[in-house]
Write a protein that holds these residues in place. Structure first.
Motif, PDB file in Angstrom:
ATOM      1  N   ILE A 166       0.834  -1.202   0.000  1.00  0.00           N
ATOM      2  CA  ILE A 166       0.000   0.000   0.000  1.00  0.00           C
ATOM      3  C   ILE A 166       0.868   1.251   0.000  1.00  0.00           C
ATOM      4  N   ASN A 167       0.324   2.308  -0.603  1.00  0.00           N
ATOM      5  CA  ASN A 167       0.948   3.632  -0.559  1.00  0.00           C
ATOM      6  C   ASN A 167       0.212   4.451   0.491  1.00  0.00           C
ATOM      7  N   PRO A 168       0.805   4.662   1.655  1.00  0.00           N
ATOM      8  CA  PRO A 168       0.114   5.375   2.736  1.00  0.00           C
ATOM      9  C   PRO A 168      -0.355   6.774   2.340  1.00  0.00           C
ATOM     10  N   HIS A 169       0.312   7.426   1.357  1.00  0.00           N
ATOM     11  CA  HIS A 169      -0.085   8.775   0.946  1.00  0.00           C
ATOM     12  C   HIS A 169      -1.459   8.793   0.280  1.00  0.00           C
ATOM     13  N   LEU A 170      -1.877   7.625  -0.221  1.00  0.00           N
ATOM     14  CA  LEU A 170      -3.166   7.567  -0.909  1.00  0.00           C
ATOM     15  C   LEU A 170      -4.297   7.115  -0.002  1.00  0.00           C
ATOM     16  N   VAL A 171      -3.955   6.767   1.235  1.00  0.00           N
ATOM     17  CA  VAL A 171      -4.980   6.312   2.177  1.00  0.00           C
ATOM     18  C   VAL A 171      -5.731   7.514   2.741  1.00  0.00           C
ATOM     19  N   ILE A 172      -7.041   7.474   2.645  1.00  0.00           N
ATOM     20  CA  ILE A 172      -7.865   8.605   3.108  1.00  0.00           C
ATOM     21  C   ILE A 172      -8.011   8.567   4.623  1.00  0.00           C
ATOM     22  N   ASP A 173      -8.375   7.419   5.165  1.00  0.00           N
ATOM     23  CA  ASP A 173      -8.585   7.273   6.606  1.00  0.00           C
ATOM     24  C   ASP A 173      -7.741   6.103   7.096  1.00  0.00           C
ATOM     25  N   LYS A 219      -1.522   0.103  11.592  1.00  0.00           N
ATOM     26  CA  LYS A 219      -1.812   1.537  11.701  1.00  0.00           C
ATOM     27  C   LYS A 219      -0.521   2.350  11.622  1.00  0.00           C
ATOM     28  N   ALA A 220       0.547   1.851  12.255  1.00  0.00           N
ATOM     29  CA  ALA A 220       1.832   2.562  12.209  1.00  0.00           C
ATOM     30  C   ALA A 220       2.362   2.626  10.786  1.00  0.00           C
ATOM     31  N   LYS A 221       2.188   1.566  10.016  1.00  0.00           N
ATOM     32  CA  LYS A 221       2.626   1.569   8.618  1.00  0.00           C
ATOM     33  C   LYS A 221       1.852   2.598   7.804  1.00  0.00           C
ATOM     34  N   LEU A 222       0.546   2.659   8.023  1.00  0.00           N
ATOM     35  CA  LEU A 222      -0.291   3.578   7.248  1.00  0.00           C
ATOM     36  C   LEU A 222      -0.062   5.034   7.631  1.00  0.00           C
ATOM     37  N   ASP A 223       0.448   5.273   8.826  1.00  0.00           N
ATOM     38  CA  ASP A 223       0.738   6.643   9.269  1.00  0.00           C
ATOM     39  C   ASP A 223       2.146   7.090   8.883  1.00  0.00           C
ATOM     40  N   SER A 224       2.906   6.209   8.267  1.00  0.00           N
ATOM     41  CA  SER A 224       4.291   6.547   7.947  1.00  0.00           C
ATOM     42  C   SER A 224       4.359   7.488   6.747  1.00  0.00           C
ATOM     43  N   ASP A 225       5.536   8.057   6.538  1.00  0.00           N
ATOM     44  CA  ASP A 225       5.766   8.994   5.435  1.00  0.00           C
ATOM     45  C   ASP A 225       6.172   8.285   4.155  1.00  0.00           C
ATOM     46  N   LYS A 226       6.261   6.971   4.189  1.00  0.00           N
ATOM     47  CA  LYS A 226       6.722   6.215   3.035  1.00  0.00           C
ATOM     48  C   LYS A 226       5.655   6.180   1.939  1.00  0.00           C
ATOM     49  N   THR A 227       6.126   5.907   0.740  1.00  0.00           N
ATOM     50  CA  THR A 227       5.192   5.764  -0.378  1.00  0.00           C
ATOM     51  C   THR A 227       4.918   4.295  -0.681  1.00  0.00           C
ATOM     52  N   PHE A 228       5.600   3.416   0.054  1.00  0.00           N
ATOM     53  CA  PHE A 228       5.399   1.984  -0.153  1.00  0.00           C
ATOM     54  C   PHE A 228       5.656   1.228   1.141  1.00  0.00           C
ATOM     55  N   VAL A 229       4.703   0.381   1.545  1.00  0.00           N
ATOM     56  CA  VAL A 229       4.888  -0.533   2.664  1.00  0.00           C
ATOM     57  C   VAL A 229       4.174  -1.834   2.341  1.00  0.00           C
ATOM     58  N   TRP A 230       4.772  -2.929   2.783  1.00  0.00           N
ATOM     59  CA  TRP A 230       4.109  -4.222   2.621  1.00  0.00           C
ATOM     60  C   TRP A 230       2.978  -4.337   3.630  1.00  0.00           C
ATOM     61  N   VAL A 231       1.864  -4.873   3.191  1.00  0.00           N
ATOM     62  CA  VAL A 231       0.779  -5.231   4.106  1.00  0.00           C
ATOM     63  C   VAL A 231       0.985  -6.669   4.556  1.00  0.00           C
ATOM     64  N   LYS A 232       1.067  -7.587   3.608  1.00  0.00           N
ATOM     65  CA  LYS A 232       1.403  -8.971   3.895  1.00  0.00           C
ATOM     66  C   LYS A 232       1.864  -9.643   2.618  1.00  0.00           C
ATOM     67  N   ARG A 233       2.898 -10.434   2.753  1.00  0.00           N
ATOM     68  CA  ARG A 233       3.433 -11.142   1.597  1.00  0.00           C
ATOM     69  C   ARG A 233       3.023 -12.616   1.657  1.00  0.00           C
ATOM     70  N   GLY A 234       2.885 -13.201   0.471  1.00  0.00           N
ATOM     71  CA  GLY A 234       2.522 -14.610   0.394  1.00  0.00           C
ATOM     72  C   GLY A 234       1.110 -14.881   0.856  1.00  0.00           C
ATOM     73  N   LEU A 235       0.151 -14.147   0.321  1.00  0.00           N
ATOM     74  CA  LEU A 235      -1.240 -14.353   0.699  1.00  0.00           C
ATOM     75  C   LEU A 235      -1.761 -15.687   0.177  1.00  0.00           C
ATOM     76  N   SER A 236      -2.587 -16.322   0.967  1.00  0.00           N
ATOM     77  CA  SER A 236      -3.289 -17.491   0.466  1.00  0.00           C
ATOM     78  C   SER A 236      -4.386 -17.011  -0.479  1.00  0.00           C
ATOM     79  N   PRO A 237      -4.905 -17.879  -1.340  1.00  0.00           N
ATOM     80  CA  PRO A 237      -5.983 -17.446  -2.247  1.00  0.00           C
ATOM     81  C   PRO A 237      -7.160 -16.828  -1.503  1.00  0.00           C
ATOM     82  N   ARG A 238      -7.520 -17.401  -0.365  1.00  0.00           N
ATOM     83  CA  ARG A 238      -8.636 -16.851   0.409  1.00  0.00           C
ATOM     84  C   ARG A 238      -8.297 -15.479   0.970  1.00  0.00           C
ATOM     85  N   GLU A 239      -7.078 -15.331   1.482  1.00  0.00           N
ATOM     86  CA  GLU A 239      -6.665 -14.026   2.001  1.00  0.00           C
ATOM     87  C   GLU A 239      -6.629 -12.994   0.885  1.00  0.00           C
TER      88      GLU A 239
END
Length: 616
Positions: free
Chosen positions: A110-117, A138-158
Motif C-alpha cells: 500500500i501507498n500510505p499517501h493515498l490512504v484517506i482514513d 496503523k503505524a505503517k499507514l501513518d508513515s511517510d513512506k510511499t510503499f509498505v508491505w501489508v502482507k506477503r505470500g497471501l493465500s488465495p482466500r486471504e
C-alpha cells in the motif's frame, strides 16, 4: 534642441527584380515561413523529450518492480496480478520426491499517501487478515513512506478478502513463495529460504545460485528412510528424556548420506517461528567428545602401525595415574590382563590408553589428521563444525583421546571415519548429493587387512560386548558404543552424558553405517538406571537397521558384490545369495554365529604373554 542637419537626397533606386525576370518573395511571407519551421523544430524537440521522460519513468518502474530498495517489491512482475514463472528450482530426494518447490502467490502492499482514513483502513485490513496486529498496520499507514508491505505470500482466500476491501492505494504484487511439502522432514539437510527466495540454510543456502538459475538439486537422502529415522530418535528422546538427539545413515561404499536428522527441528514453512536451538544441526555443526567410539580409530591406528597386533595383551588390572589424572575403567570391565579383542569388546579405557602410548603421540596426531579429524568436513552443507583438539598434544592427551576424551568432532566425522575403517580402508567424503556412476574414488587411509580385522572386532562387540542391543539376527551387525561426560563449568558432569552407538552391517561386506546419539539421556527402570550408549542408543540403531532391511527388501544372506538398490522400483526386489554360505533365519530365531563367514572369535585368541605399555 537638435542641431540642424542638411537633408541628404536618397540614393537611386535599384532596378526592379521583376523587370529582370527574377522570383520575388515579399518580406512578410518570408517571415511567416520562418515561424512555421521554428514551430516544427520545437514540436520535434518536445516529442523527443517526452519520449525520454516516459522511458525514464518506465525504467524507474521496472527498477522498483525488480530490485529491493528499502523494502520495495523484489519480483519480476508488475503490480495488479499477472502470471509468474518460477525461477528457483526444486530440491528433490534421491527418488525424485519433492522436498522444496516454489509456487506463485500474491502479496499486498500500500501507498500510505493515498490512504484517506488510516484508522479505518487499518481496521479493515486486520479484519481481513486476523494474524496481523492493528497497531503495527496503523503505524505503517501513518508513515511517510510511499510503499509498505501489508502482507506477503497471501493465500488465495486471504487475497480475495483483501481485494474486496477497496482501500485506495492498496495494490497486489505477484511473487514466488518457497514451499516445503514434507514439513519438518529433512529440515536440517534441505534448509530454508527467505521470503525473497534467498537460501538461508542447508541445501537451500549451499546451492542458492544453482537453484536461482533453475537447476534442480537431487539429494542423496531417501525421504522414506529419513522419516523412519526421525520417528525413531524422536521416540528415543521422549523415552529417555533427552534434551536432543541426532542420527545419520551413510552408504559406506560411496559416502552418500541416506538420512540425517537432528532434534529439536523446525518446519521451514513457518520460518518466523524457527528458534536458534531448532536451527542448530547437531549432526554436522555440533562438536562433541565422542567417548569410546574413538576406540575404533585407536585400535585401527595401533594395528595399522604394526606396533600392536591381535596377539598382544595389555594389563588393565589397575588404574593409570599420570600427573594429577587417573584413568580407570567402568566396574563391568574385567580388572585383569586383556587381549586386544577384549580391550575392544569390554571397552577398556586403560587398555586403549596403553595401546595409544605404544603407537606414540606423533603417530596418533598424524593419523587423525590423515582421516580428516583436525578440520571441518567439506560437503554440501555450510553448517559445519570445526573439531577441537589439543594445541600442545602431550602424552596425557594421547591417552585420553584413545578413549574419546580431550578431542571433539562432529557426528558426521565419526560416520565418515568408521566407514573407512571397515569398508576396506577407503575414506569417501560425505556427500548429500546422489552420486553418479563416476563417483569419487575416495582415498586409502588404512590397509585392507586392518579394515578386515576391524570388521571382526566390531562384529565381536555386537555379539559379545557392549553393543549387544544393536544386534539383529541374520544381518551381521557390528558396532561400538560411546558414552562421554559433557563438560560443564570447566569440569566433567557425571550425569550429563552424550551417549552414542555407531553400527554397521553386514560386516562381511559393509554397506550401511548407522549412528545415533542422545544428548543428556536419563536412565529408566528398563535400563537399570543406566544411560550409556549401549543402553539408550544401541536399541535405536537396531530399529533403524530393521527399517532399512524392511524398506529395501533385504533378507538375511542377501549380500553379494552388489547390495540391494536404494531407488524406488516397481519391480520386485531380487533376492540374491552370497557365494559364501550365510545362515538364513527368520526374525526371532537364533543364528549359529560360528557359521558366519566372519566368525567373531576367529583369529582373535592371543597366545600367552603380556605386553606392558609404559605410562610413566
Amino acid at each position: 534642441m537638435r542641431p540642424w542637419r542638411k537633408a541628404v537626397p536618397p540614393e537611386p533606386a535599384a532596378a526592379s527584380p521583376a523587370a529582370a525576370g527574377a522570383h520575388f518573395t515579399l518580406p512578410k511571407e518570408r517571415h511567416k515561413g520562418d515561424v512555421q519551421e521554428t514551430a516544427r523544430q520545437r514540436l520535434v524537440v518536445t516529442s523527443v523529450l517526452l519520449v525520454v521522460a516516459f522511458m525514464a519513468i518506465a525504467m524507474r518502474m521496472s527498477y522498483v518492480s525488480l530490485l529491493r530498495d528499502g523494502g520495495e517489491p523484489t519480483q519480476r512482475v508488475a503490480a495488479r496480478g499477472g502470471t509468474i514463472q518460477s525461477e528457483r528450482a526444486d530440491i528433490v530426494d534421491r527418488n525424485g520426491i519433492v522436498f522444496a518447490t516454489s509456487l506463485p502467490v500474491m502479496s499486498a502492499f500500500i501507498n500510505p499517501h493515498l490512504v484517506i482514513d488510516a484508522q479505518d483502513a487499518a481496521r479493515k485490513i486486520v479484519s481481513a487478515l486476523p494474524d496481523l496486529k492493528y497497531d503495527e498496520v496503523k503505524a505503517k499507514l501513518d508513515s511517510d513512506k510511499t510503499f509498505v508491505w501489508v502482507k506477503r505470500g497471501l493465500s488465495p482466500r486471504e487475497n480475495d478478502r483483501v481485494n474486496r476491501l477497496g482501500i485506495p492505494g492498496l495494490e497486489f504484487q505477484a511473487e514466488e513463495r518457497r514451499i516445503y511439502p514434507q514439513g519438518m522432514t529433512g529440515a536440517h539437510v534441505v534448509g530454508y529460504a527467505s521470503i525473497d527466495n534467498a537460501g538461508l540454510g542447508g541445501a537451500e543456502r549451499y546451492f542458492d545460485q544453482q537453484l536461482q538459475s533453475g537447476q534442480t538439486v537431487q539429494l542423496s537422502i531417501d525421504l522414506r528412510l529419513q522419516r523412519m529415522v526421525e520417528d525413531e530418535i524422536a521416540h528415543a528422546v521422549q523415552k529417555f528424556s533427552a534434551i536432543g538427539a541426532q542420527a545419520i545413515v551413510m552408504d559406506a561404499t560411496n559416502g552418500e548420506i541416506l538420512a540425517l536428522a537432528s532434534l529439536p527441528t523446525y518446519d521451514a514453512n513457518k520460518a518466523r517461528t524457527i528458534t536458534n536451538e531448532a536451527l542448530f544441526n547437531r549432526a554436522t555443526l555440533g562438536v562433541y567428545e565422542q567417548g569410546s567410539m574413538f576406540k575404533v580409530f585407536n585400535t585401527a591406528l595401533a594395528l595399522d602401525s604394526g606396533k600392536v597386533t591381535l596377539a598382544d595383551r595389555f594389563d588393565a588390572s589397575s588404574p593409570i595415574k599420570i600427573d594429577r589424572f587417573t584413568i580407570h575403567d567402568d566396574p563391568d570391565v574385567p580388572h585383569r590382563v586383556l587381549t586386544v579383542p577384549e580391550v575392544f569388546k569390554f571397552s577398556s579405557n586403560i587398555g586403549s590408553a596403553k595401546m595409544a602410548v605404544e603407537v606414540g603421540t606423533e603417530a596418533q596426531r598424524a593419523f587423525f589428521d590423515k582421516i580428516g579429524f583436525l578440520k571441518p568436513i567439506h560437503t554440501e552443507l555450510m553448517e559445519l563444525g570445526t573439531p577441537l583438539y589439543p594445541q600442545h598434544w602431550a602424552k596425557i592427551n594421547t591417552m585420553t583421546i584413545a578413549f574419546g576424551h580431550g578431542m571433539s568432532v562432529t557426528p558426521l566425522h565419526v560416520v565418515m571415519g568408521v566407514a573407512a575403517m571397515i569398508n576396506g580402508g577407503i575414506e569417501f567424503p560425505p556427500t548429500f548429493l546422489k552420486r553418479t556412476s563416476a563417483s569419487d574414488p575416495g582415498r586409502r587411509v588404512i590397509q585392507a587387512k586392518t579394515s578386515m580385522t576391524m570388521r571382526q572386532l566390531m562384529r565381536l562387540n555386537a555379539v559379545e560386548g557392549t553393543g549387544k542391543k544393536a544386534d539383529l539376527t541374520g544381518y551381521e551387525v557390528g558396532g561400538k558404543t560411546g558414552t562421554a561426560e559433557k563438560v560443564a563449568h570447566g569440569a566433567y558432569a557425571r550425569k550429563a552424558l552424550f551417549s552414542s552407538f555407531v553400527g554397521a552391517f553386514p560386516m562381511s561386506d559393509p554397506k550401511f553405517i548407522v549412528l545415533v546419539s542422545l544428548d543428556e539421556p536419563k536412565g529408566t527402570k528398563e535400563t537399570g538406571g543406566y544411560a550409556t550408549g549401549g543402553m539408550v542408543a544401541a536399541p535405536s540403531v537396531k530399529v533403524i537397521i530393521e527399517d532399512i532391511v524392511s524398506l529395501y527388501g533385504i533378507l538375511p544372506g542377501d549380500w553379494n558384490a552388489r547390495p540391494a538398490s536404494l531407488e524406488i522400483s516397481s519391480r520386485p526386489v531380487q533376492q540374491n545369495t552370497m557365494a559364501r554360505a550365510v545362515p538364513v533365519a527368520a526374525r526371532g530365531q537364533r543364528v549359529d554365529h560360528k557359521a558366519l563367514p566372519l566368525r567373531p572369535g576367529e583369529h582373535l585368541a592371543a597366545p600367552p604373554g603380556v605386553r606392558r605399555a609404559s605410562v610413566e
